[in-house]
Design a protein around this motif. Structure first.
Motif, PDB file in Angstrom:
ATOM      1  N   GLY A  93       0.797  -0.554  -0.119  1.00  0.00           N
ATOM      2  CA  GLY A  93       0.419   0.072  -0.306  1.00  0.00           C
ATOM      3  C   GLY A  93       0.798   0.919   0.083  1.00  0.00           C
ATOM      4  N   LEU A  94       1.936   1.511   0.712  1.00  0.00           N
ATOM      5  CA  LEU A  94       2.906   2.584   0.515  1.00  0.00           C
ATOM      6  C   LEU A  94       3.415   2.711  -1.059  1.00  0.00           C
ATOM      7  N   LEU A  95       4.225   1.771  -0.952  1.00  0.00           N
ATOM      8  CA  LEU A  95       4.316   1.379  -2.569  1.00  0.00           C
ATOM      9  C   LEU A  95       3.510   2.522  -3.269  1.00  0.00           C
ATOM     10  N   LYS A  96       2.339   1.403  -3.545  1.00  0.00           N
ATOM     11  CA  LYS A  96       1.329   2.325  -4.364  1.00  0.00           C
ATOM     12  C   LYS A  96       1.061   3.559  -4.232  1.00  0.00           C
ATOM     13  N   GLN A  97       1.194   3.733  -3.056  1.00  0.00           N
ATOM     14  CA  GLN A  97       0.873   5.504  -2.526  1.00  0.00           C
ATOM     15  C   GLN A  97       1.594   6.454  -2.365  1.00  0.00           C
ATOM     16  N   PHE A  98       2.474   5.880  -2.644  1.00  0.00           N
ATOM     17  CA  PHE A  98       4.138   7.002  -3.073  1.00  0.00           C
ATOM     18  C   PHE A  98       4.234   6.600  -4.747  1.00  0.00           C
ATOM     19  N   LYS A  99       3.518   5.957  -5.343  1.00  0.00           N
ATOM     20  CA  LYS A  99       3.482   5.329  -7.170  1.00  0.00           C
ATOM     21  C   LYS A  99       5.318   5.350  -7.077  1.00  0.00           C
ATOM     22  N   ALA A 100       5.349   4.233  -6.403  1.00  0.00           N
ATOM     23  CA  ALA A 100       6.419   3.115  -6.577  1.00  0.00           C
ATOM     24  C   ALA A 100       6.221   1.941  -7.343  1.00  0.00           C
ATOM     25  N   ILE A 101       5.074   2.123  -7.143  1.00  0.00           N
ATOM     26  CA  ILE A 101       5.018   1.180  -8.061  1.00  0.00           C
ATOM     27  C   ILE A 101       2.962   1.227  -8.823  1.00  0.00           C
ATOM     28  N   THR A 102       2.899   0.470  -9.546  1.00  0.00           N
ATOM     29  CA  THR A 102       1.496   0.758 -10.243  1.00  0.00           C
ATOM     30  C   THR A 102       1.001   0.148 -11.064  1.00  0.00           C
ATOM     31  N   SER A 103      -0.530   0.579 -10.796  1.00  0.00           N
ATOM     32  CA  SER A 103      -1.372  -0.777 -11.650  1.00  0.00           C
ATOM     33  C   SER A 103      -1.205  -1.877 -13.062  1.00  0.00           C
ATOM     34  N   GLU A 104      -0.284  -1.407 -13.487  1.00  0.00           N
ATOM     35  CA  GLU A 104      -0.121  -2.063 -14.688  1.00  0.00           C
ATOM     36  C   GLU A 104       1.480  -3.195 -14.164  1.00  0.00           C
ATOM     37  N   ASP A 105       2.079  -2.820 -13.152  1.00  0.00           N
ATOM     38  CA  ASP A 105       3.325  -3.283 -13.137  1.00  0.00           C
ATOM     39  C   ASP A 105       3.191  -5.130 -12.862  1.00  0.00           C
TER      40      ASP A 105
END
Length: 140
Positions: A93-105
């Motif tokens: 969740g933290l990685l997604k919040q800070f856009k380190a990973i996206t839904s396309e990854d």
């Protein structure tokens, strides 16, 4: 801390979940289902969870989330045979919040051979009719 979370007279010896007060039991259930994955031993309260539950119930002492994540990752790294990473949903969740990973990854693909009951191995035979499936093992 134990007296604040457990029913009177039930916090000596093995700490069972059934002896927790309602609020602590609810918080522990939420943590187990969403934060701390457990493969077994869901009937007992582990000692590292006690200060965290107490902190959630009473607001002090405060634990930084970085401390909790790093502590549990260190435990996972040093414990022999441990194959899970705690707090994996919070980290994701933290990685997604800070856009380190996206839904396309996409994660790394694991080589997977599809299961086929016809090719179960040497010594196994499979028969199928309209009503029955039979799997026989010869001497195994």
């Amino acid at each position: 801390m134990l007296a604040a979370m457990f029913l009177p007279g039930t916090f000596s010896g093995t700490l069972y979940r059934r002896n927790l007060k309602i609020e602590a039991k609810l918080l522990l259930t939420i943590c187990i289902l969403n934060v701390i994955p457990r493969r077994g031993d869901k009937q007992e309260v582990r000692y590292p969870e006690i200060p965290v539950l107490y902190s959630l119930l009473h607001g002090s002492p405060r634990f930084p989330i970085r401390y909790l994540i790093m502590n549990h990752l260190w435990i996972c790294r040093n414990k022999v045979g441990r194959s899970i990473i705690l707090y994996c949903r919070i980290i994701t969740g933290l990685l997604k919040q800070f856009k380190a990973i996206t839904s396309e990854d996409k994660g790394a693909g694991k080589r997977h051979k599809p299961f086929d009951i016809q090719r179960m191995g040497i010594g196994c035979t499979y028969d199928q009719s309209e009503r029955y499936h039979k799997l026989k093992s010869e001497g195994q």
